[in-house]
Scaffold this motif. Structure first.
Motif, PDB file in Angstrom:
ATOM      1  N   PHE A 147       0.783  -1.233   0.000  1.00 23.81           N
ATOM      2  CA  PHE A 147       0.000   0.000   0.000  1.00 23.81           C
ATOM      3  C   PHE A 147       0.822   1.293   0.000  1.00 23.81           C
ATOM      4  CE2 PHE A 147      -2.474  -3.241   2.496  1.00 23.81           C
ATOM      5  CZ  PHE A 147      -3.362  -3.558   1.467  1.00 23.81           C
ATOM      6  N   GLY A 148       2.137   1.193   0.187  1.00 26.70           N
ATOM      7  CA  GLY A 148       2.977   2.389   0.206  1.00 26.70           C
ATOM      8  C   GLY A 148       3.269   2.910  -1.189  1.00 26.70           C
ATOM      9  N   GLU A 149       3.753   4.158  -1.239  1.00 27.43           N
ATOM     10  CA  GLU A 149       4.114   4.780  -2.513  1.00 27.43           C
ATOM     11  C   GLU A 149       5.610   5.015  -2.565  1.00 27.43           C
ATOM     12  OE1 GLU A 149       1.859   8.238  -3.409  1.00 27.43           O
ATOM     13  OE2 GLU A 149      -0.073   7.209  -3.320  1.00 27.43           O
ATOM     14  N   SER A 150       6.178   4.838  -3.750  1.00 20.43           N
ATOM     15  CA  SER A 150       7.619   4.937  -3.935  1.00 20.43           C
ATOM     16  C   SER A 150       8.141   6.341  -3.631  1.00 20.43           C
ATOM     17  CB  SER A 150       7.981   4.554  -5.371  1.00 20.43           C
ATOM     18  OG  SER A 150       9.365   4.678  -5.585  1.00 20.43           O
ATOM     19  N   VAL A 151       9.277   6.386  -2.940  1.00 22.23           N
ATOM     20  CA  VAL A 151       9.972   7.647  -2.656  1.00 22.23           C
ATOM     21  C   VAL A 151      11.443   7.449  -3.039  1.00 22.23           C
ATOM     22  CG1 VAL A 151      10.595   9.357  -0.902  1.00 22.23           C
ATOM     23  CG2 VAL A 151       8.451   8.109  -0.708  1.00 22.23           C
ATOM     24  N   GLU A 152      11.903   8.226  -3.981  1.00 25.21           N
ATOM     25  CA  GLU A 152      13.288   8.131  -4.450  1.00 25.21           C
ATOM     26  C   GLU A 152      13.634   6.721  -4.924  1.00 25.21           C
ATOM     27  OE1 GLU A 152      16.177   9.812  -1.806  1.00 25.21           O
ATOM     28  OE2 GLU A 152      14.975  11.583  -1.402  1.00 25.21           O
ATOM     29  N   GLY A 153      12.642   5.994  -5.394  1.00 24.72           N
ATOM     30  CA  GLY A 153      12.895   4.697  -6.003  1.00 24.72           C
ATOM     31  C   GLY A 153      13.117   3.560  -5.033  1.00 24.72           C
ATOM     32  N   ASP A 171      -8.835  -7.245   1.537  1.00 24.82           N
ATOM     33  CA  ASP A 171      -7.629  -6.887   0.776  1.00 24.82           C
ATOM     34  C   ASP A 171      -6.418  -6.797   1.701  1.00 24.82           C
ATOM     35  OD1 ASP A 171      -9.015  -6.753  -1.604  1.00 24.82           O
ATOM     36  OD2 ASP A 171      -9.397  -4.587  -1.444  1.00 24.82           O
ATOM     37  N   ILE A 172      -6.613  -6.177   2.866  1.00 29.84           N
ATOM     38  CA  ILE A 172      -5.521  -6.042   3.828  1.00 29.84           C
ATOM     39  C   ILE A 172      -5.086  -7.419   4.320  1.00 29.84           C
ATOM     40  CG2 ILE A 172      -4.893  -5.129   6.102  1.00 29.84           C
ATOM     41  CD1 ILE A 172      -6.891  -2.812   5.529  1.00 29.84           C
ATOM     42  N   GLN A 173      -6.052  -8.257   4.610  1.00 31.76           N
ATOM     43  CA  GLN A 173      -5.752  -9.602   5.099  1.00 31.76           C
ATOM     44  C   GLN A 173      -4.921 -10.380   4.074  1.00 31.76           C
ATOM     45  OE1 GLN A 173      -9.188 -12.067   5.720  1.00 31.76           O
ATOM     46  NE2 GLN A 173      -8.058 -13.627   6.870  1.00 31.76           N
ATOM     47  N   LYS A 174      -5.326 -10.360   2.828  1.00 27.90           N
ATOM     48  CA  LYS A 174      -4.631 -11.113   1.788  1.00 27.90           C
ATOM     49  C   LYS A 174      -3.231 -10.560   1.526  1.00 27.90           C
ATOM     50  CE  LYS A 174      -8.881 -12.509  -0.589  1.00 27.90           C
ATOM     51  NZ  LYS A 174      -9.733 -12.307  -1.791  1.00 27.90           N
ATOM     52  N   ALA A 175      -3.099  -9.241   1.512  1.00 28.52           N
ATOM     53  CA  ALA A 175      -1.812  -8.630   1.198  1.00 28.52           C
ATOM     54  C   ALA A 175      -0.778  -8.873   2.286  1.00 28.52           C
ATOM     55  CB  ALA A 175      -1.997  -7.127   0.983  1.00 28.52           C
ATOM     56  N   VAL A 176      -1.217  -8.903   3.530  1.00 21.50           N
ATOM     57  CA  VAL A 176      -0.283  -8.956   4.659  1.00 21.50           C
ATOM     58  C   VAL A 176      -0.187 -10.344   5.276  1.00 21.50           C
ATOM     59  CG1 VAL A 176       0.328  -7.857   6.860  1.00 21.50           C
ATOM     60  CG2 VAL A 176      -0.802  -6.519   5.090  1.00 21.50           C
ATOM     61  N   GLY A 177      -1.237 -11.146   5.135  1.00 18.89           N
ATOM     62  CA  GLY A 177      -1.242 -12.465   5.751  1.00 18.89           C
ATOM     63  C   GLY A 177      -1.724 -12.450   7.185  1.00 18.89           C
ATOM     64  N   LEU A 178      -2.644 -11.536   7.481  1.00 25.22           N
ATOM     65  CA  LEU A 178      -3.150 -11.376   8.839  1.00 25.22           C
ATOM     66  C   LEU A 178      -4.350 -12.273   9.098  1.00 25.22           C
ATOM     67  CD1 LEU A 178      -3.180  -7.466   8.971  1.00 25.22           C
ATOM     68  CD2 LEU A 178      -1.430  -8.984   9.926  1.00 25.22           C
ATOM     69  N   THR A 179      -4.716 -12.400  10.361  1.00 31.19           N
ATOM     70  CA  THR A 179      -5.993 -13.018  10.692  1.00 31.19           C
ATOM     71  C   THR A 179      -7.120 -12.072  10.273  1.00 31.19           C
ATOM     72  OG1 THR A 179      -6.067 -12.021  12.892  1.00 31.19           O
ATOM     73  CG2 THR A 179      -4.959 -14.161  12.691  1.00 31.19           C
ATOM     74  N   THR A 180      -8.311 -12.616  10.169  1.00 24.33           N
ATOM     75  CA  THR A 180      -9.469 -11.792   9.815  1.00 24.33           C
ATOM     76  C   THR A 180      -9.668 -10.674  10.835  1.00 24.33           C
ATOM     77  OG1 THR A 180     -10.560 -13.671   8.748  1.00 24.33           O
ATOM     78  CG2 THR A 180     -11.957 -11.820   9.396  1.00 24.33           C
ATOM     79  N   ALA A 181      -9.565 -11.016  12.113  1.00 23.24           N
ATOM     80  CA  ALA A 181      -9.788 -10.014  13.165  1.00 23.24           C
ATOM     81  C   ALA A 181      -8.738  -8.914  13.122  1.00 23.24           C
ATOM     82  CB  ALA A 181      -9.780 -10.699  14.534  1.00 23.24           C
ATOM     83  N   ARG A 182      -7.478  -9.279  12.895  1.00 24.50           N
ATOM     84  CA  ARG A 182      -6.420  -8.266  12.875  1.00 24.50           C
ATOM     85  C   ARG A 182      -6.565  -7.336  11.673  1.00 24.50           C
ATOM     86  NH1 ARG A 182      -2.200  -9.374  15.755  1.00 24.50           N
ATOM     87  NH2 ARG A 182      -3.899 -10.054  17.090  1.00 24.50           N
ATOM     88  N   ALA A 183      -6.925  -7.896  10.534  1.00 25.70           N
ATOM     89  CA  ALA A 183      -7.145  -7.068   9.344  1.00 25.70           C
ATOM     90  C   ALA A 183      -8.294  -6.085   9.566  1.00 25.70           C
ATOM     91  CB  ALA A 183      -7.426  -7.954   8.136  1.00 25.70           C
ATOM     92  N   LYS A 184      -9.351  -6.541  10.229  1.00 20.77           N
ATOM     93  CA  LYS A 184     -10.475  -5.646  10.536  1.00 20.77           C
ATOM     94  C   LYS A 184     -10.047  -4.532  11.482  1.00 20.77           C
ATOM     95  CE  LYS A 184     -14.324  -8.879   9.804  1.00 20.77           C
ATOM     96  NZ  LYS A 184     -15.403  -9.666  10.464  1.00 20.77           N
ATOM     97  N   THR A 185      -9.172  -4.841  12.454  1.00 17.28           N
ATOM     98  CA  THR A 185      -8.700  -3.808  13.374  1.00 17.28           C
ATOM     99  C   THR A 185      -7.900  -2.748  12.629  1.00 17.28           C
ATOM    100  OG1 THR A 185      -8.631  -5.351  15.241  1.00 17.28           O
ATOM    101  CG2 THR A 185      -7.293  -3.364  15.421  1.00 17.28           C
ATOM    102  N   VAL A 186      -7.016  -3.181  11.721  1.00 18.00           N
ATOM    103  CA  VAL A 186      -6.238  -2.220  10.933  1.00 18.00           C
ATOM    104  C   VAL A 186      -7.174  -1.334  10.119  1.00 18.00           C
ATOM    105  CG1 VAL A 186      -4.598  -1.970   9.024  1.00 18.00           C
ATOM    106  CG2 VAL A 186      -4.163  -3.659  10.814  1.00 18.00           C
ATOM    107  N   HIS A 187      -8.165  -1.929   9.485  1.00 17.16           N
ATOM    108  CA  HIS A 187      -9.097  -1.147   8.668  1.00 17.16           C
ATOM    109  C   HIS A 187      -9.917  -0.191   9.528  1.00 17.16           C
ATOM    110  CE1 HIS A 187     -12.748  -0.414   6.207  1.00 17.16           C
ATOM    111  NE2 HIS A 187     -11.836  -0.280   5.255  1.00 17.16           N
TER     112      HIS A 187
END
Length: 281
Positions: A147-153, A171-187
């Motif tokens: 999800f980050g954006e490139s800075v100075e390459g 999407d967060i869960q799949k990208a990071v490999g988190l549990t369902t609950a942890r991904a929901k907390t991040v969101h």
């Protein structure tokens, strides 16, 4: 701006601070090489790659950022690396304490690691809940890579709350490999921050804690830890931390909190001395 020297009151226990930076280093966002820590820092004109290194009485800051950002950058680095610590007062307060006096003697000038961005620190803390530091770094690297954006390459800027809130928990869960609950907390955290949750260093402490604890998946440990790291509250403490309880030889957060009363108003420094003691065993 290019190179700036930010002075501090000696001594400064560099090794524990750089050890903490290495231990939490997130690939893509930051890098640590031979005592030089390089990372992306958000600034008014946009994210910039900033390197810091330590000399006898100052931190040398090297940044490719416009002069208009210099005041914000210097203030950010000073809070992040605790350059304005009144450690003379701290160490005088701990000097006769049976537990802390030997730790102060071993590491005079120990600092409390701060934060360059409250949202980043909050998300990385949630990603690291109940996992090892190695796993937390892995999750953080995946998160920034997705999800980050490139800075100075070579580097990636940590995504802002709006960008994370625009993702689905799945999407967060799949990208990071988190549990369902942890991904929901991040969101949920990102959505709250996008809607006004104040995660800056000068947030109201009572409101900061209350609003964090109101979010599903964020409990007292996380709120206490973020009060230390983001707000820079030098009397904040994390009584239910496992490493802390091991260092104190107690089995409950209640016991740890009771022991900490004698270290007010500098409990965050006691916390870092005890954490460092365990790290250097």
């Amino acid at each position: 701006m290019s190179e700036v020297k930010l002075h501090f009151q000696k001594p400064y226990a560099v090794e524990p601070l750089t050890g903490a930076l290495r231990a939490h280093c997130v690939a893509g966002l930051e890098r640590h090489d031979d005592g030089v820590h390089t990372r992306v820092i958000p600034l008014p004109s946009g994210p910039a790659v900033v390197s810091v290194s330590w000399s006898d009485d100052c931190v040398v800051v090297d940044a490719d950022a416009p002069e208009s950002d210099s005041e914000v950058l210097e203030a950010t680095v000073r809070r992040w690396l605790d350059l304005d610590a009144d450690h003379t007062a701290v160490e005088a307060a701990f000097g006769s304490d049976e537990l802390l006096a030997p730790l102060v003697a071993a590491r005079p000038g120990l600092r409390v690691l701060g934060s360059v961005d409250g949202f980043e620190t909050a998300v990385l803390t949630v990603l690291g809940q109940q996992v090892s530091l190695g796993a937390a770094r892995t999750f953080g690297g995946r998160f920034v890579g997705a999800f980050g954006e490139s800075v100075e390459g070579e580097f990636l800027a940590f995504p802002d709350p709006d960008a994370v809130a625009a993702q689905s928990p799945e999407d967060i869960q799949k990208a990071v490999g988190l549990t369902t609950a942890r991904a929901k907390t991040v969101h949920t955290l990102a959505t709250a921050a996008a809607n006004g949750l104040d995660l800056t260093w000068d947030a109201d402490p009572v409101q900061f804690r209350q609003e964090l604890l109101a979010l599903p998946g964020i409990g007292p440990w996380t709120a206490d830890y973020l009060t230390v790291r983001i707000l820079g509250d030098r009397d904040a403490f994390v009584p239910d931390d496992l490493v802390l309880k091991r260092a104190l030889g107690v089995s409950s957060g209640k016991e740890a909190a009771a022991l900490s009363e004698r270290w007010r108003p500098w409990r965050a420094y006691a916390l870092f001395h005890l954490w460092t003691k365990e790290a250097f065993l």
